[in-house]
Write an enzyme that holds these catalytic residues in place. Structure first.
Site, PDB file in Angstrom:
ATOM      1  N   ASP A 105      -2.128 -12.002 -12.273  1.00 34.68           N
ATOM      2  CA  ASP A 105      -2.721 -11.376 -11.484  1.00 34.68           C
ATOM      3  C   ASP A 105      -3.972 -11.072 -11.882  1.00 34.68           C
ATOM      4  O   ASP A 105      -4.463 -11.419 -12.794  1.00 34.68           O
ATOM      5  CB  ASP A 105      -1.896 -10.072 -11.340  1.00 34.68           C
ATOM      6  CG  ASP A 105      -2.297  -9.026 -10.475  1.00 34.68           C
ATOM      7  OD1 ASP A 105      -2.707  -9.224  -9.444  1.00 34.68           O
ATOM      8  OD2 ASP A 105      -2.524  -7.741 -10.750  1.00 34.68           O
ATOM      9  N   CYS A 159       0.311 -11.595  -7.283  1.00 40.09           N
ATOM     10  CA  CYS A 159      -0.980 -11.004  -6.681  1.00 40.09           C
ATOM     11  C   CYS A 159      -0.696 -11.402  -5.129  1.00 40.09           C
ATOM     12  O   CYS A 159      -0.972 -12.475  -4.771  1.00 40.09           O
ATOM     13  CB  CYS A 159      -2.265 -11.491  -7.235  1.00 40.09           C
ATOM     14  SG  CYS A 159      -3.780 -10.825  -6.489  1.00 40.09           S
ATOM     15  N   GLU A 207      -6.390   0.824 -11.969  1.00 40.57           N
ATOM     16  CA  GLU A 207      -6.994   0.171 -13.176  1.00 40.57           C
ATOM     17  C   GLU A 207      -7.814   1.460 -14.363  1.00 40.57           C
ATOM     18  O   GLU A 207      -7.845   1.182 -15.395  1.00 40.57           O
ATOM     19  CB  GLU A 207      -7.766  -0.899 -13.081  1.00 40.57           C
ATOM     20  CG  GLU A 207      -6.769  -2.059 -12.560  1.00 40.57           C
ATOM     21  CD  GLU A 207      -6.154  -3.052 -13.433  1.00 40.57           C
ATOM     22  OE1 GLU A 207      -6.600  -2.744 -14.642  1.00 40.57           O
ATOM     23  OE2 GLU A 207      -5.227  -3.609 -13.219  1.00 40.57           O
ATOM     24  N   CYS A 267       0.574  -4.739  -2.524  1.00 42.75           N
ATOM     25  CA  CYS A 267      -0.340  -5.158  -3.545  1.00 42.75           C
ATOM     26  C   CYS A 267       0.553  -4.793  -4.821  1.00 42.75           C
ATOM     27  O   CYS A 267       1.196  -3.765  -4.830  1.00 42.75           O
ATOM     28  CB  CYS A 267      -1.690  -4.115  -3.581  1.00 42.75           C
ATOM     29  SG  CYS A 267      -2.292  -4.225  -5.166  1.00 42.75           S
ATOM     30  N   HIS A 288      -0.242  -3.621  -7.822  1.00 40.27           N
ATOM     31  CA  HIS A 288      -0.572  -2.639  -8.370  1.00 40.27           C
ATOM     32  C   HIS A 288       0.070  -1.201  -7.922  1.00 40.27           C
ATOM     33  O   HIS A 288       0.471  -0.431  -8.669  1.00 40.27           O
ATOM     34  CB  HIS A 288      -2.074  -2.249  -8.387  1.00 40.27           C
ATOM     35  CG  HIS A 288      -2.839  -3.071  -9.137  1.00 40.27           C
ATOM     36  ND1 HIS A 288      -3.016  -4.515  -9.068  1.00 40.27           N
ATOM     37  CD2 HIS A 288      -3.529  -2.906 -10.532  1.00 40.27           C
ATOM     38  CE1 HIS A 288      -4.026  -4.878  -9.885  1.00 40.27           C
ATOM     39  NE2 HIS A 288      -4.139  -3.957 -10.820  1.00 40.27           N
TER      40      HIS A 288
HETATM   41  N1  DGL Z   1      -2.558  -7.044  -7.722  1.00 39.79           N
HETATM   42  C1  DGL Z   1      -3.396  -7.299  -6.783  1.00 39.79           C
HETATM   43  C2  DGL Z   1      -2.734  -7.668  -5.373  1.00 39.79           C
HETATM   44  O1  DGL Z   1      -1.574  -7.652  -5.322  1.00 39.79           O
HETATM   45  C3  DGL Z   1      -4.715  -6.684  -6.911  1.00 39.79           C
HETATM   46  C4  DGL Z   1      -5.777  -7.308  -6.256  1.00 39.79           C
HETATM   47  C5  DGL Z   1      -7.149  -6.822  -6.630  1.00 39.79           C
HETATM   48  O2  DGL Z   1      -7.190  -7.182  -7.722  1.00 39.79           O
HETATM   49  O3  DGL Z   1      -7.917  -6.432  -5.837  1.00 39.79           O
HETATM   50  O4  DGL Z   1      -3.394  -7.799  -4.459  1.00 39.79           O
END
Ligand code: DGL
Length: 273
Positions: A16, A79, A160, A192, A194
């Site tokens: 990711d 990701c 983050e 996402c 995150h």
């Molecule tokens: N975890 C990533 C996703 O699923 C984050 C993307 C990013 O870095 O903006 O899209």
């Protein structure tokens, strides 16, 4: 088919842009504790959500090369941004060397099957939302589906930077979820990896009245099915996990500790030297 030098005991490679994919890695370890994993968080280039497709492909290929170089039998793009913007290209790049898996297809199939007729909304990065990957895939499986999407770009940097379960994250989450585009949502896809980190805050916003879909366990379940059907489940008792980042950040280790209970050591690997 994958290369002959990959075996049942080869690791599962997961990557990711940062800590988000740890939500998926943690579900994989819960469901498949006998699999070794190599996780790569590209913290030096985070966020991917507003980068060009060219840059995302460049980063993803470099990380894929690293994971293939360590003999991974599966490359899981944990990701959504990678899965939405450069997947066709990356899928071809990985095929024949390892088994490619993305995070969008298993979620779309699951949601269409379990929530027919529901008003489905997706929140994700700008790239994921602008790609239309989710609505297009949903409508392919369920042509009459009612779908809406909203880009929520502040959420990744917010997470983050460690703004979780506090007033700042509540204000940002409320501002996004009250957007008219999401009005009437019955099923919300966290598009996402995150976002499961703030899942409880999202559920609280909706007072438990909306189905909030988190990709982690859905993707881990798909991974298990793929390993089973390819006869690639690890049978050896030797299991070792690695967690790598392209740059040390203050919160990667803290988020990792939330999911792996302080048991991990984070290695910095500079793939771009
Ligand atoms: N975890 C990533 C996703 O699923 C984050 C993307 C990013 O870095 O903006 O899209």
């Amino acid at each position: 088919m994958i290369r002959k030098n990959r075996s049942k005991s080869s690791p599962v490679g997961i990557f990711d842009s940062g800590a988000g994919g740890l939500t998926v890695a943690s579900a994989v370890k819960q469901l498949l504790p006998h699999e070794s994993i190599i996780y790569f968080g590209d913290t030096a280039h985070l966020p991917y959500g507003d980068k060009s497709a060219e840059a995302i492909l460049h980063y993803s290929r470099k990380i894929t090369d690293f994971l293939l170089g360590h003999g991974c039998k599966i490359i899981l793009a944990a990701c959504n941004t990678v899965s939405a913007t450069v997947w066709d290209n990356l899928n071809r790049y990985i095929s024949g060397k390892a088994i490619p898996v993305n995070v969008i297809d298993p979620v779309v199939e699951n949601v269409v099957r379990l929530y027919p007729g529901s008003f489905i909304s997706i929140i994700g990065t700008k790239n994921t939302v602008n790609s239309l990957a989710y609505p297009e895939k949903i409508k392919k499986l369920s042509p009459g589906a009612k779908v809406s999407s909203l880009a929520t770009p502040l959420l990744v940097p917010m997470i983050e930077e460690g703004f979780i379960n506090d007033d700042i994250s509540s204000a940002i989450i409320n501002a996004y979820l009250s957007d008219p585009k999401l009005k009437g949502t019955e099923t919300l896809i966290l598009g996402c990896t995150h976002y499961p980190i703030i899942r409880d805050q999202i559920i609280d916003y909706y007072e438990n009245k909306v189905e909030v879909i988190d990709s982690a366990m859905i993707v881990a379940t798909r991974l298990k099915e793929i390993l089973e059907s390819n006869d690639m489940l690890n049978e050896s008792s030797y299991v070792t996990d690695r967690f790598c980042v392209s740059d040390h950040t203050e919160y990667f280790g803290k988020i990792a500790a939330m999911f792996f209970h302080d048991q991990i050591r984070v290695e910095k690997i500079d793939l771009w030297r």
